[in-house]
Design an enzyme around this catalytic site. Structure first.
Site, PDB file in Angstrom:
ATOM      1  N   LYS A 279       0.863  -1.178   0.000  1.00 25.05           N
ATOM      2  CA  LYS A 279       0.000   0.000   0.000  1.00 25.05           C
ATOM      3  C   LYS A 279       0.897   1.224   0.000  1.00 25.05           C
ATOM      4  CE  LYS A 279      -1.167   2.601   2.806  1.00 25.05           C
ATOM      5  NZ  LYS A 279      -0.713   3.971   3.220  1.00 25.05           N
TER       6      LYS A 279
ATOM      7  N   THR B  56       2.543   6.368   4.814  1.00 27.07           N
ATOM      8  CA  THR B  56       3.323   5.142   4.818  1.00 27.07           C
ATOM      9  C   THR B  56       3.237   4.314   3.565  1.00 27.07           C
ATOM     10  OG1 THR B  56       3.234   4.870   7.176  1.00 27.07           O
ATOM     11  CG2 THR B  56       3.601   2.888   5.940  1.00 27.07           C
TER      12      THR B  56
END
Lengths: 381, 381
Positions: B161, B172
């Site tokens: 992701k 992140t």
């Protein structure tokens, strides 16, 4: 008087007719200059770096619209010819003419137009003349940029263009700074280098480094000798004024961002942290959205590549009465309502204390808006 | 099967109910991991860096929505508790559970919700299970990210992701990669380190470095021994697929940018130039505007801090039949009509030859659009 023409011995003119603007400035004296560190620097920068070894400049010719960058041998010949045009117009030796260009990379200068513009020259020491000169070097700038700092018996004045030093939009930051203090050549170089490192080199709009950045500083000497540290102080103040004006006028910007770092191991470390925070797109967009997302500031400090301990860090937003602690020695103390209020104005200030030394530095930047994308997504074509 | 569940010995589940998503993956074997280099890294990263010294992971629990970063001692306790929840749900020792979090910085985990979500766990090796796991870790991602590379008798699969490694949006980049090849611990570390440096570490969305980035690689060994260079090749290919997917899904992005640099003095130099070009906001906005403003690419290469001579540089745009020279050995050869055509698709490729060595590297990024500003200007509040 608001800038260069407030300094004894400086006259200027700006011509904005035609596609390109043209600025001409006449002022004789010891001169120091700093140039872009981009390897792809324009031929005109190579020319000036070579000629500045002689250290004496009597005038400046600067055009906007075309950077004359990545133009090879012809670009160099054109820059030499532009110095000649400047010399003819100003009535001085072309070897003592400073040349600067800003605009699109990879295009040749329109020398016919520049010659025609220079032919209409009317130098003056009026406020109007300095405004015209400051306007002539604008590209995507929205406002002209001036600074004038009055010292004790001398002045430092400057004009500049650009929406960033490490971040030129169209493609350049130019600065022409003058003082009437008498300054020895070696001192001049030293104080310009330090003043630039504490002003223009701490100003970031988008992080790009231009092919054409340059700052010239000429000391006309008409005000006589002055303690050098006084000149340096006024020079640094003038350069910071210009640098702030550049950041505030960053492409599409709605706010000036100031990041004050203290408690670093060195001034260099403090500057690294401050510049990393003002460069962060996440900080810039949060400021635009008036979003007190302070975690992005801490995260940017964390990747600045500087030695400190995160649990020692303290962070504030705002200044004066409105100064609000967000993090104190690693503990979250954020009052988000007060923090949001501190983001309402046209200037947003973050103060960071690293608590690991006595190094201090301030950097300036601007928010990142949809307008920046619009301006830069549709530039050459 | 499109990714991790295509690798023998890997099962997964994803839960997207409630505010946060939760992904659980079960797979035992030697494990290597790489973590963010941000000094302000989250407690969970400290925990994992410590526990990974034991090198054995049997499962993963990862949540999105809250990064559990800058949360101090409580953040560490929460991360330890999250490992316990993962261990209970997966039926394994909590000391062998990999924990990862992504989301807003400076907020505490909602452990009640995570426990409730973990209680509904139904692990499976179906394609649906891996899709659910990949979706559960999404934040501002628009699509889930998978890769599956079939080697000779073994596979490498991964999910990820993020909208950037050196550029996390929400905050992140996470990656969970598996192979059924049997790989010794030391080899596993070495090949993961190299594969990450050639994939995720060459992917830039906005240049920000997350507090929570991590990539785990587990070798289940079910496919038996395989020559290590074959595993490395497939692993690198899988990581590049995931890295490209992250760049293409960069916040607000409409195009993937690929910059291929050759002729540098070293691979490191080539990577520096490639990353500097994909990071440049001026290049990114030009790509968005489909504007063949190649001067910005040359200027970015020029400030990458790498040793080469600008007159030796050649630059092309496009690939295959549409590959168009823009600069050849310092001479401008740009056919702007052909260059513009090469910018129409959803992928824009620049190739740069520095002609000063044999170092090669490729970096990936995305264009910068108004949508990026919109997403990030209005995130926490």
């Amino acid at each position: 008087m608001k800038s260069i023409c407030g300094v004894a011995g400086v006259t200027a003119a700006g011509i904005k007719e035609g596609k390109y603007g043209l600025a001409l400035i006449k002022a004789s004296g010891n001169t120091a200059a700093v140039f872009t560190q981009n390897k792809a620097r324009a031929p005109v920068i190579d020319l000036m770096a070579e000629r500045m070894k002689k250290n004496q400049i009597e005038g400046i010719i600067a055009n906007s619209g075309c950077a004359n960058a990545y133009t090879g041998r012809r670009g160099m010949e054109d820059a030499i010819r532009m110095a000649e045009i400047g010399g003819e117009a100003l009535g001085i030796d072309p070897m003592h003419v400073g040349v600067a260009s800003t605009g699109v990379i990879g295009r040749y200068l329109n020398l016919d137009l520049i010659q025609k513009q220079a032919g209409t020259l009317k130098l003056s020491s009026s406020e109007d003349a300095e405004i015209q000169a400051a306007r002539a070097i604008m590209t995507t700038d929205l406002v002209e940029k001036h600074a004038l700092v009055r010292g004790n018996g001398f002045s430092v004045g400057g004009i500049a263009k650009g929406s960033g030093m490490i971040a030129p939009n169209m493609a350049t930051m130019l600065g022409f700074v003058y003082t009437d203090a008498e300054v020895a050549q070696d001192d001049l170089k030293a104080i310009l280098s330090r003043a630039v490192s504490r002003s223009f080199n701490r100003t970031v709009v988008d992080g790009d480094v231009s092919t054409n950045d340059c700052v010239f500083l000429t000391a006309t000497g008409e005000a006589g000798k002055v303690p050098i540290h006084e000149v340096e102080k006024s020079l640094t103040a003038a350069c910071i004024q210009l640098a702030q004006a550049i950041a505030r006028d960053g492409e599409g910007a709605t706010k000036l961002i100031e990041v004050i770092v203290s408690g670093a191991r060195s001034e260099e470390d403090a500057a690294k942290v401050a510049k990393t925070v003002v460069t962060s797109p996440l900080v810039k967009t949060a400021v635009y959205g008036q979003d007190p997302n302070w975690g992005r500031v801490v995260a940017a400090a964390g990747y600045a590549g500087v030695d400190f301990e995160i649990p020692d860090l303290s962070l504030w937003i705002g200044t004066g009465e409105g100064k609000t602690p967000l993090v104190q020695k690693g503990e979250i103390t954020a009052d988000l309502t007060a923090a949001k209020a501190a983001m309402k104005g046209d200037t947003v200030v973050f103060s960071i204390d690293l608590d690991s030394g006595v190094g201090e530095a301030t950097a300036w930047g601007c928010d990142l808006t949809e307008k920046y994308v619009e301006i830069n997504g549709k530039y050459t074509t």
